[in-house]
Design a protein around this motif. Structure first.
Motif, PDB file in Angstrom:
ATOM      1  N   TYR A 202       9.403 -10.149   4.906  1.00  0.00           N
ATOM      2  CA  TYR A 202       8.441 -10.569   3.884  1.00  0.00           C
ATOM      3  C   TYR A 202       7.533  -9.405   3.499  1.00  0.00           C
ATOM      4  N   LEU A 203       7.274  -9.273   2.199  1.00  0.00           N
ATOM      5  CA  LEU A 203       6.111  -8.536   1.724  1.00  0.00           C
ATOM      6  C   LEU A 203       5.121  -9.611   1.316  1.00  0.00           C
ATOM      7  N   PHE A 204       4.087  -9.801   2.134  1.00  0.00           N
ATOM      8  CA  PHE A 204       3.195 -10.956   1.984  1.00  0.00           C
ATOM      9  C   PHE A 204       1.887 -10.508   1.338  1.00  0.00           C
ATOM     10  N   ILE A 205       1.733 -10.827   0.062  1.00  0.00           N
ATOM     11  CA  ILE A 205       0.582 -10.376  -0.724  1.00  0.00           C
ATOM     12  C   ILE A 205      -0.519 -11.439  -0.684  1.00  0.00           C
ATOM     13  N   SER A 206      -1.739 -11.025  -0.349  1.00  0.00           N
ATOM     14  CA  SER A 206      -2.847 -11.979  -0.270  1.00  0.00           C
ATOM     15  C   SER A 206      -4.174 -11.239  -0.397  1.00  0.00           C
ATOM     16  N   HIS A 207      -5.204 -11.986  -0.767  1.00  0.00           N
ATOM     17  CA  HIS A 207      -6.566 -11.432  -0.765  1.00  0.00           C
ATOM     18  C   HIS A 207      -7.299 -11.798   0.521  1.00  0.00           C
ATOM     19  N   ASP A 208      -6.658 -12.589   1.380  1.00  0.00           N
ATOM     20  CA  ASP A 208      -7.311 -13.192   2.544  1.00  0.00           C
ATOM     21  C   ASP A 208      -6.827 -12.512   3.826  1.00  0.00           C
ATOM     22  N   LEU A 209      -7.731 -11.816   4.504  1.00  0.00           N
ATOM     23  CA  LEU A 209      -7.374 -11.136   5.744  1.00  0.00           C
ATOM     24  C   LEU A 209      -6.926 -12.105   6.824  1.00  0.00           C
ATOM     25  N   ALA A 210      -7.534 -13.293   6.875  1.00  0.00           N
ATOM     26  CA  ALA A 210      -7.165 -14.273   7.892  1.00  0.00           C
ATOM     27  C   ALA A 210      -5.720 -14.729   7.708  1.00  0.00           C
ATOM     28  N   VAL A 211      -5.301 -14.872   6.457  1.00  0.00           N
ATOM     29  CA  VAL A 211      -3.930 -15.300   6.168  1.00  0.00           C
ATOM     30  C   VAL A 211      -2.938 -14.224   6.603  1.00  0.00           C
ATOM     31  N   VAL A 212      -3.177 -12.978   6.207  1.00  0.00           N
ATOM     32  CA  VAL A 212      -2.220 -11.926   6.563  1.00  0.00           C
ATOM     33  C   VAL A 212      -2.218 -11.659   8.064  1.00  0.00           C
ATOM     34  N   ARG A 213      -3.351 -11.840   8.718  1.00  0.00           N
ATOM     35  CA  ARG A 213      -3.393 -11.685  10.180  1.00  0.00           C
ATOM     36  C   ARG A 213      -2.466 -12.694  10.856  1.00  0.00           C
ATOM     37  N   HIS A 214      -2.406 -13.908  10.301  1.00  0.00           N
ATOM     38  CA  HIS A 214      -1.626 -14.991  10.905  1.00  0.00           C
ATOM     39  C   HIS A 214      -0.122 -14.737  10.815  1.00  0.00           C
ATOM     40  N   VAL A 215       0.336 -14.115   9.730  1.00  0.00           N
ATOM     41  CA  VAL A 215       1.786 -14.014   9.506  1.00  0.00           C
ATOM     42  C   VAL A 215       2.346 -12.609   9.642  1.00  0.00           C
ATOM     43  N   SER A 216       1.507 -11.575   9.664  1.00  0.00           N
ATOM     44  CA  SER A 216       2.005 -10.199   9.499  1.00  0.00           C
ATOM     45  C   SER A 216       2.177  -9.466  10.823  1.00  0.00           C
ATOM     46  N   HIS A 217       3.160  -8.566  10.839  1.00  0.00           N
ATOM     47  CA  HIS A 217       3.299  -7.607  11.932  1.00  0.00           C
ATOM     48  C   HIS A 217       2.434  -6.370  11.667  1.00  0.00           C
ATOM     49  N   ARG A 218       2.453  -5.910  10.411  1.00  0.00           N
ATOM     50  CA  ARG A 218       1.594  -4.813   9.986  1.00  0.00           C
ATOM     51  C   ARG A 218       0.865  -5.224   8.705  1.00  0.00           C
ATOM     52  N   VAL A 219      -0.232  -4.529   8.426  1.00  0.00           N
ATOM     53  CA  VAL A 219      -1.036  -4.824   7.234  1.00  0.00           C
ATOM     54  C   VAL A 219      -1.323  -3.528   6.493  1.00  0.00           C
ATOM     55  N   ALA A 220      -1.144  -3.572   5.162  1.00  0.00           N
ATOM     56  CA  ALA A 220      -1.526  -2.467   4.280  1.00  0.00           C
ATOM     57  C   ALA A 220      -2.663  -2.957   3.385  1.00  0.00           C
ATOM     58  N   VAL A 221      -3.663  -2.127   3.203  1.00  0.00           N
ATOM     59  CA  VAL A 221      -4.853  -2.506   2.431  1.00  0.00           C
ATOM     60  C   VAL A 221      -4.855  -1.732   1.112  1.00  0.00           C
ATOM     61  N   ALA A 222      -4.861  -2.480  -0.001  1.00  0.00           N
ATOM     62  CA  ALA A 222      -4.855  -1.873  -1.334  1.00  0.00           C
ATOM     63  C   ALA A 222      -6.271  -1.854  -1.897  1.00  0.00           C
ATOM     64  N   TYR A 223      -6.618  -0.730  -2.521  1.00  0.00           N
ATOM     65  CA  TYR A 223      -7.958  -0.586  -3.119  1.00  0.00           C
ATOM     66  C   TYR A 223      -7.865   0.317  -4.336  1.00  0.00           C
ATOM     67  N   HIS A 224      -8.142  -0.249  -5.513  1.00  0.00           N
ATOM     68  CA  HIS A 224      -8.131   0.506  -6.765  1.00  0.00           C
ATOM     69  C   HIS A 224      -6.843   1.316  -6.954  1.00  0.00           C
ATOM     70  N   GLY A 225      -5.702   0.684  -6.662  1.00  0.00           N
ATOM     71  CA  GLY A 225      -4.420   1.320  -6.924  1.00  0.00           C
ATOM     72  C   GLY A 225      -3.920   2.254  -5.852  1.00  0.00           C
TER      73      GLY A 225
END
Length: 278
Positions: A202-225
């Motif tokens: 999955y590439l799991f796109i969300s604005h909610d850190l709690a959601v991505v924490r629940h489902v993700s193995h790794r997290v990438a943070v996007a900011y202004h492109g």
């Protein structure tokens, strides 16, 4: 094994008005997704996270960089090439109320991609029954219309549709943001269970850190492109290094009023520190 590799991805939209310069919304984004992995992509509105997903799906044309899937360059694939790769890459959209054709039964919605890929109608119907069971819906759901289901049930149908052709990667674009909290939890657990059963990434796109924490193995943070931080989900969502990720974490609500008040104070102090250093 690396399944998806995004290297230096740039996307620019034409400027509005005569001779207006193009507006670049992605400035050289790079990341990868391994087979069977969930990479959470998190950021505020306007961070470019949805544009990243759309570029991978071929819905927007990159202005630079490369996208490789299983070692194959799909950056500027033709529509015919994209159709041929649709069995490998699928999508679950944000809104379960508009992502399903209201005039088709659930059975027809799920059978359509199977028949389009050459499967016989009898085999397609059997596959539909298996999919409905896999996402926790009764077998008689195939005879009903989308309007007869709740938001959570419709999103289960959307997940089943993405699974019909047994993809290797699913781009999940804010798939639970339109659902209430209890339904969100059930749908997120469903995503996890399906990944364990099938090995899909999955590439799991969300604005909610709690959601991505629940489902993700790794997290990438996007900011202004840009991708400003990437790493292990537990680390990024609890002890981030980048100030923007810290700000996102402090913006997330908590149930304890005292802890929430402290978060507000910490976030205000962080913003003041960022202003002073800029």
């Amino acid at each position: 094994m690396t399944l998806l590799e995004v290297d230096g991805l740039r996307v620019a939209y034409p400027g509005r008005g005569f001779r207006r310069p193009a507006n670049e919304v992605l400035h050289g984004v790079s990341f990868d997704v391994a087979a069977g992995e969930t990479l959470g992509l998190v950021g505020e509105s306007g961070s470019g996270k949805t544009t990243i997903g759309r570029a991978i799906l071929g819905l927007v044309r990159p202005s630079g960089g490369t996208i490789r899937f299983d070692g194959r360059d799909i950056t500027n694939s033709t529509p015919a090439m994209r159709r041929s790769s649709s069995a490998d890459i699928q999508v679950v959209f944000q809104d379960p109320y508009t992502s399903l054709n209201p005039s088709m039964t659930i059975g027809d919605i799920l059978a359509e991609p199977l028949i389009a890929h050459g499967q016989a109608r009898g085999a397609a119907r059997e596959r539909v029954r298996t999919l409905l069971d896999q996402v926790g819906l009764p077998s008689n759901a195939s005879q009903r219309l989308p309007r007869e289901f709740s938001g959570g049930q419709r999103q289960r149908v959307a997940i089943a549709r993405a699974l019909t052709v047994e993809p290797r990667l699913i781009v999940c674009d804010e798939p639970v943001s339109a659902l209430d909290l209890s339904t969100q939890a059930r749908v997120l657990d469903l995503f996890i269970d399906i990944q364990r059963e099938t090995g899909v990434a999955y590439l799991f796109i969300s604005h909610d850190l709690a959601v991505v924490r629940h489902v993700s193995h790794r997290v990438a943070v996007a900011y202004h492109g840009d991708i400003v931080e990437i790493g292990d989900a537990a680390k990024v969502t609890s002890q981030p290094d980048h100030d923007y990720t810290k700000s996102l974490l402090l913006a997330a609500p908590v149930a304890n009023p005292d802890a929430q008040a402290q978060r507000r104070r910490d976030r205000a102090a962080l913003k003041e520190l960022q202003r002073a250093s800029s």
